[in-house]
Write an enzyme that holds these catalytic residues in place. Structure first.
Site, PDB file in Angstrom:
ATOM      1  N   GLU A 229       0.909  -1.229   0.010  1.00 13.83           N
ATOM      2  CA  GLU A 229       0.111   0.003   0.068  1.00 13.83           C
ATOM      3  C   GLU A 229       1.087   1.196   0.109  1.00 13.83           C
ATOM      4  O   GLU A 229       1.785   1.319   0.940  1.00 13.83           O
ATOM      5  CB  GLU A 229      -1.029   0.008   1.272  1.00 13.83           C
ATOM      6  CG  GLU A 229      -1.938  -1.116   1.083  1.00 13.83           C
ATOM      7  CD  GLU A 229      -2.918  -1.152   0.166  1.00 13.83           C
ATOM      8  OE1 GLU A 229      -2.944  -0.224  -0.636  1.00 13.83           O
ATOM      9  OE2 GLU A 229      -3.491  -2.208  -0.307  1.00 13.83           O
ATOM     10  N   CYS A 263      -2.127   8.545   4.204  1.00 13.06           N
ATOM     11  CA  CYS A 263      -2.303   8.379   2.736  1.00 13.06           C
ATOM     12  C   CYS A 263      -3.557   8.476   1.899  1.00 13.06           C
ATOM     13  O   CYS A 263      -3.529   8.579   0.911  1.00 13.06           O
ATOM     14  CB  CYS A 263      -1.598   6.807   2.802  1.00 13.06           C
ATOM     15  SG  CYS A 263      -2.870   5.673   3.413  1.00 13.06           S
TER      16      CYS A 263
END
Length: 455
Positions: A229, A263
């Site tokens: 990720e 994020c």
């Protein structure tokens, strides 16, 4: 002895934690112990694994304030958000404690009436977990909990900047797990050792796109399984029919809470022409009103960024932009790595603030001529992690959630804040491999075996 030291972004003179660094020569023995412990843990009955994770969750709840204070001091997270992170970690362990008891396969028709054919899930063995500093408890939790629930041993490599929180979590887990099931590795070169070791079957990584690509390449080159990720440049799209005034708090929160160091934080606010001026003016007022304080103060909404280098990098990105600063753009004259919440009006979709992940309290504001133009702007990056769409038109919502190139899309809600039982992951350069969290986690942490039994 080489050590790894974390410091307080609010007060860099304060050492928050200092732990021994893992030496490369120690790694073979560490892996051997994990492999041995993992074989026994895989044979442990699922209800026993569930009890161990539940007890770990109980300890996280009992030590919530200590953990929240540690998170706040170590990574500069506002204390109210740090407390929320602790709750999320606790609930994640409880969720996966129960998921250990979920069905692990399917029963299929046999080729003969007397044949029983079924699938079963087996743990990968030893898995490596490489985690970032920005969610020092929650992200390790959503990797560790499923890995352990499904019977794996773990080599846990946290960020050096969050080593104190990671060590606290490992210590809690090791109270309830057999020795060796969770091994702790930290320091220079540890991430590369995790990625390159053939003894580690699968590696889950969260961090920057550049490093994530390196990890995925190293793991897959040796035949391992990788999950990464990585970065995001997340758009929030405001259509002409949106409830702008109702949406402002959520938009600003997703862009600037925890100094934009998520994020899934909103990096670009894309507003349809009809409501652009009103949205711009409301955003400026809301951003100016944000409270920048010592993160230990409950009134703090925006604390420091993680370190001086990150702050200077963000300021350099603002300076390189061709946009017009609407508010912010400077660093306060205080100790610590603080940066004013910064909103920049950008006309060029190729502007650095509209293409790069800045990872700071800096957000670009763009005008869209039409709905289609707004969607085009939203998709005009190599990233595809999270996106948000504000509209009161149900048809538009259902249509444009298909048009947006993102792994997670929220309508009339911030780009941040996905539930821990929902699959987490992106498209394009934001993710590699299977999704994290929820029922999707079993896909990565186990492998499926098909069994046919005949008399």
């Amino acid at each position: 002895m080489t050590t790894v030291r974390s410091t307080n972004p609010h007060d860099p003179m304060e050492t928050v934690a200092e732990v021994p660094a893992t030496q490369s020569g120690e790694f073979p023995a560490l892996l051997e112990l994990a492999a041995s412990a993992g074989r026994a843990w895989a044979r442990t009955a699922a209800p026993e694994r569930a009890v161990a994770l539940t007890r770990a969750a109980d300890d996280i709840a009992a030590e919530a304030e200590r953990l929240a204070d540690l998170i706040s001091r170590e990574v500069g997270k506002p204390i109210t958000e740090a407390r929320g992170e602790v709750v999320r970690a606790e609930r994640t362990f409880r969720y996966f404690a129960q998921s250990a008891l979920f069905p692990e396969g399917d029963v299929l028709p046999g080729s003969e009436a007397r044949t029983l054919t079924f699938t079963q899930s087996r743990p990968q063995g030893v898995v490596g977990l490489i985690t970032p500093w920005n969610f020092p408890l929650a992200i390790p939790a959503w990797k560790l909990a499923p890995a352990l629930a499904y019977g794996n041993a773990v080599v846990f490599k946290p960020s050096a900047q969050a080593v104190g929180t990671a060590e606290a979590l490992a210590e809690i887990l090791n109270r309830h797990l057999p020795p060796g099931v969770v091994m702790f590795a930290v320091g220079p070169g540890s991430g590369a050792l995790v990625a390159q070791s053939p003894a580690i079957s699968a590696v889950s990584f969260t961090g920057s796109t550049a490093v994530g690509r390196q990890v995925a390449a190293a793991v897959t080159a040796r035949g391992g399984i990788a999950q990464a990720e990585m970065g995001g440049q997340n758009p929030t799209v405001v259509l002409a029919d949106a409830d702008v005034d109702g949406a402002i708090a959520g938009i600003v929160g997703s862009a600037f809470a925890y100094a934009g160091q998520k994020c899934t934080a909103t990096s670009r606010i894309i507003v349809q022409d009809d409501v652009y001026e009103h949205t711009r003016d409301a955003l400026v007022e809301a951003v100016k009103a944000l409270v920048v304080l010592d993160p230990s103060d409950p009134k703090c909404q925006v604390g420091p960024v993680i370190d001086k280098a990150s702050r200077d990098g963000a300021l350099a990105a603002v300076a390189a932009s061709s946009g017009r600063i609407l508010t912010g753009g400077s660093r306060p004259d205080v100790p610590g790595s603080y940066l004013e919440p910064t909103l920049v009006e950008v006309a060029d979709a190729d502007d650095v603030l509209a293409t790069d992940e800045v990872f700071a309290p800096v957000t670009a504001l763009l005008r869209a001529r039409s709905v289609q133009h707004a969607i085009e702007l939203a998709n005009a990056t190599p990233y595809g992690l999270s996106a948000s769409l504000y509209t009161r038109d149900l048809t538009a919502a259902l249509t444009h959630t298909r048009d947006l190139e993102a792994g997670m899309i929220r309508v009339n809600a911030p780009t941040t804040g996905l539930d821990h039982w929902a699959p987490f992951g992106g498209t394009k350069e934001s993710s590699f491999g299977p999704r994290e969290q929820g029922l999707a986690a079993r896909q990565f942490y186990t492998e499926s075996t098909t069994v046919a039994v005949s008399p």
